[in-house]
Design an enzyme around this catalytic site. Structure first.
Site, mmCIF file in Angstrom:
data_model
loop_
_atom_site.group_PDB
_atom_site.id
_atom_site.type_symbol
_atom_site.label_atom_id
_atom_site.label_comp_id
_atom_site.label_asym_id
_atom_site.label_seq_id
_atom_site.Cartn_x
_atom_site.Cartn_y
_atom_site.Cartn_z
ATOM 1 N N LYS A 66 35.278 29.371 19.346
ATOM 2 C CA LYS A 66 35.000 28.045 18.829
ATOM 3 C C LYS A 66 33.645 27.433 19.464
ATOM 4 C CE LYS A 66 39.509 26.676 17.534
ATOM 5 N NZ LYS A 66 40.667 25.346 17.729
ATOM 6 N N ASP A 103 39.947 19.640 14.502
ATOM 7 C CA ASP A 103 41.334 19.628 15.345
ATOM 8 C C ASP A 103 41.727 18.212 15.853
ATOM 9 O OD1 ASP A 103 41.541 22.415 15.035
ATOM 10 O OD2 ASP A 103 40.174 22.660 16.797
#
Ligand code: ATR
Length: 276
Positions: A66, A103
């Site tokens: 990420k 997220d």
């Protein structure tokens, strides 16, 4: 050309995203497919170049890429810049690949309606906590408290946010009655990890909301404990589904069914899924 999407990670075989997105693509009549891709740790750059070269329509990024993927993207949206992590890549009409982070907002969406004046306690100060804390601040929640085992890390996050304060886990436990929402972001309670609680809940406020980002097991020790106090509990499946739904809408311009997907996964994973 038929669109195709992917999720890259290492490991990737246990990811629930392919099944989730394939179901939504069918439900929404989008002619596309979504595949999991295992990327070797030192092959990220080549993998991203290959995805671009092959015209991938967009992809999700999971652990451990990420942060590392950022230099290989054409642009990074503000949602990902502040956090320094990307979980969704979108191909634009002029063939640029732009990184987003869904997220934190996905997590907030999974909680339902929150009032801006709510006092929110975030337990943990790692990558997941940062994503959620930044998204909360962006959505206008400013009464944030970060509690962490290493309080210095909580302090760094609170300073970075310029909203909220840092406390020890002990202080959080002893002042718990102040908080309307408790957000558990540490790996405690995850399968194969320490099953103890990050904090005790004796002082939990009536009508508080207790959310755990862990979804394997679905009922973590913290959620189990919170249920004894008859408060609303939310497990990490909501975050998984809502971050995916945001990615789906960025790619396809339509919002998929989140409630139905959460129920489908609960039915499929069983009460307390562990052995996957
Ligand atoms: P992630 O990206 O999933 O958030 P991370 O960045 O490694 O993972 O962060 C893990 C978080 O869980 C940290 O806040 C960590 O606390 P420390 O900063 O003190 O290490 C917290 N954590 C991990 N194990 C813990 C434990 N046994 N008890 C309390 N907190 C724990």
């Amino acid at each position: 050309m038929k669109k195709w999407f992917a999720v890259i990670g290492n490991p990737i075989s246990h990811s629930l995203s392919p099944e989730m997105h394939e179901t939504w693509l069918k439900q929404m009549n989008v002619d596309a497919t979504y595949i999991p891709i295992h990327v070797e740790l030192d092959h990220l750059e080549q993998a991203v170049e290959s995805l671009k070269l092959l015209g991938c329509s967009g992809w999700n990024v999971t652990v451990p890429f990420k942060e590392a993927i950022i230099p290989y993207l054409d642009e990074v949206d503000d949602s990902a810049k502040g956090i320094g992590a990307v979980n969704t890549v979108v191909k634009t009409l002029d063939n640029k690949y732009v990184g987003y982070n869904t997220d934190g907002l996905g997590f907030i969406n999974s909680l339902g309606r929150l009032l801006p004046e709510y006092n929110i306690l975030i337990i943990g100060a790692g990558g997941a906590a940062r994503g959620i804390a930044h998204a909360l601040k962006k959505q206008g929640f400013t009464h944030l408290t970060i509690a962490n085992r290493t309080v210095e890390k909580a302090r760094v996050l609170a300073e970075e946010l310029k909203a909220g304060q840092a406390v020890t886990l002990e202080v959080a436990e002893n002042t718990l009655s102040k908080f309307d929402v408790i957000v558990q972001t540490t790996p405690l309670g995850m399968k194969n990890s320490d099953a103890s609680l990050p904090i005790q809940l004796h002082q939990l406020k009536e009508n508080a909301i207790v959310a755990d980002i862990v979804y394997n097991p679905l009922v973590t020790p913290l959620i189990e404990e919170a249920k004894k106090y008859n408060v609303r509990t939310i497990n990490g499946l909501g975050m998984l589904v809502h971050q995916g739904a945001l990615a789906f809408s960025y790619w396809n311009g339509v919002n998929p069914d989140t409630d139905g997907m959460i129920q489908q996964l609960i039915d499929q994973l069983g009460g307390n899924y562990v052995n996957r």
